[in-house]
Design an enzyme around this catalytic site. Structure first.
Site, PDB file in Angstrom:
ATOM      1  CD  GLU A  97      61.044 -56.937 -89.622  1.00  0.00           C
ATOM      2  OE1 GLU A  97      60.299 -57.665 -89.281  1.00  0.00           O
ATOM      3  OE2 GLU A  97      61.832 -56.816 -90.233  1.00  0.00           O
ATOM      4  NE  ARG A 157      67.796 -53.472 -84.068  1.00  0.00           N
ATOM      5  CZ  ARG A 157      66.935 -54.084 -84.819  1.00  0.00           C
ATOM      6  NH1 ARG A 157      66.543 -55.390 -84.634  1.00  0.00           N
ATOM      7  NH2 ARG A 157      66.568 -53.792 -86.144  1.00  0.00           N
ATOM      8  CG  ASN A 200      65.537 -60.481 -91.413  1.00  0.00           C
ATOM      9  OD1 ASN A 200      64.662 -60.009 -90.547  1.00  0.00           O
ATOM     10  ND2 ASN A 200      66.546 -59.606 -91.818  1.00  0.00           N
ATOM     11  CG  ASP A 245      63.360 -57.952 -93.654  1.00  0.00           C
ATOM     12  OD1 ASP A 245      63.381 -58.537 -92.632  1.00  0.00           O
ATOM     13  OD2 ASP A 245      63.454 -56.603 -93.643  1.00  0.00           O
TER      14      ASP A 245
END
Length: 335
Positions: free
Chosen positions: A38, A128, A182, A234
């Site tokens: 990521e 998180r 995101n 995303d």
């Protein structure tokens, strides 16, 4: 002589024309063997690309000149965000759980090298940090997400925050609630901000004020459902023409969207279903780096997708990005 000179002219024209033909995009595997890659971030002054592996709790750095890749293991918890600090080469901000830390890349000592910058979502221990980007003023915008169990997210537990060098101890809430905060991107003129809360399957737009860092007038810019795009949005980036490039998680592709018309322009298939994020890099910002995941794939699916969990580079898209913004933080090396 006439026929020879005519042939030479035709040949020269053919070479000339072929030189201007658009090239087919080329996808290269840059790094393989990850689990849940990521957050790619390119730092031109270092000739380096940074990214993370959330599940493996690792941050990576690729030197694009030598091809050398180094990594840092963050024992404290999942690391999902990494971004350079402006004017301080090899000094990055990383997330671990719901906290942000300064990390001097070459410092010894593992987690002992981490210096706490801020913490969010106090009282929500299962939350998180997820994705984040810096705006043109050097503020860091980052969001959180709720607990995830077997791919199922505890919805509406997250928040999109913003911090600067002046308010980092008291992050500002910008959007709440969100489920999986995101992709973020700004138009080249900084008049609009785009944002993704993945489960909505939408790309949203806000009016953006660069000086004050305020957003307003949220609306849906592009709907995956309405445009028959598979997967969920995303990570996201923008090119210098103002077009959005979006990673399609569980969609196996990257799409290009015209935000002025809200229309799908093109898509690029990636040899992995779970496409997570992307950023422009290289010296002329014409390379699109794309991260993917193998998280949750069963043994058969892993056999079918041997390159899942890889970092890819797409060349010859015909588009280019702009330099990425970095966190502005005076005296960060002494913090």
């Amino acid at each position: 002589m006439k026929s020879i000179s005519g042939f030479v002219i035709v040949l020269a024209l053919a070479i000339n024309i072929s030189a201007y033909q658009p090239q087919t995009p080329l996808i290269k595997n840059v790094f393989r063997g990850g689990t849940h890659l990521e957050g790619p971030h390119f730092a031109k002054d270092e000739s380096a690309l940074y990214w993370v592996d959330i599940s493996e709790q690792k941050a990576y750095r690729l030197d694009i000149d030598t091809g050398n890749i180094t990594s840092r293991y963050i024992e404290y918890g999942p690391v999902s965000l990494i971004i350079r600090v402006k004017d301080y080469p090899k000094l990055v901000v990383v997330s671990a759980r719901s906290e942000l830390y300064f990390l001097p890349w070459d410092a010894p000592g593992g987690d002992k090298a981490l210096r706490l910058l801020t913490a969010v979502d106090i009282g929500l221990p299962d939350n998180r940090v997820n994705d984040g980007k810096a705006d043109a003023k050097g503020r860091l915008w980052f969001g959180t997400m709720g607990m995830e169990v077997n791919g199922v997210i505890d919805k509406d537990q997250g928040t999109l925050y913003s911090i600067s060098e002046h308010n980092f101890m008291h992050p500002q809430e910008k959007v709440r609630p969100v489920s999986i905060s995101n992709g973020i991107a700004w138009t080249p003129d900084n008049k609009f901000m785009f944002y993704i809360d993945s489960p909505t399957r939408n790309i949203d737009a806000f009016d953006f004020d660069l000086e004050s860092g305020t957003i307003r007038n949220r609306r849906v810019l592009f709907s995956f459902q309405a445009n028959n795009v598979t997967g969920v949005p995303d990570g996201m980036t923008i090119d210098r023409d103002g077009n959005l490039w979006v990673a399609c998680y569980d969609g196996g592709k990257v799409i290009k969207v015209d935000p002025r018309a809200g229309k799908l322009m093109e898509h690029h298939k990636i040899p992995a279903t779970k496409v997570t994020s992307l950023t422009w890099g290289g010296y002329d910002y014409s390379t699109l780096y794309v991260t993917t995941s193998s998280l949750g794939l069963n043994p058969l699916q892993k056999t079918q997708e041997p390159e899942a969990g890889s970092l890819f580079a797409i060349e010859f898209t015909g588009s280019r990005g702009n330099p990425e913004n970095q966190l502005v933080f005076a005296n960060a090396d002494k913090y």
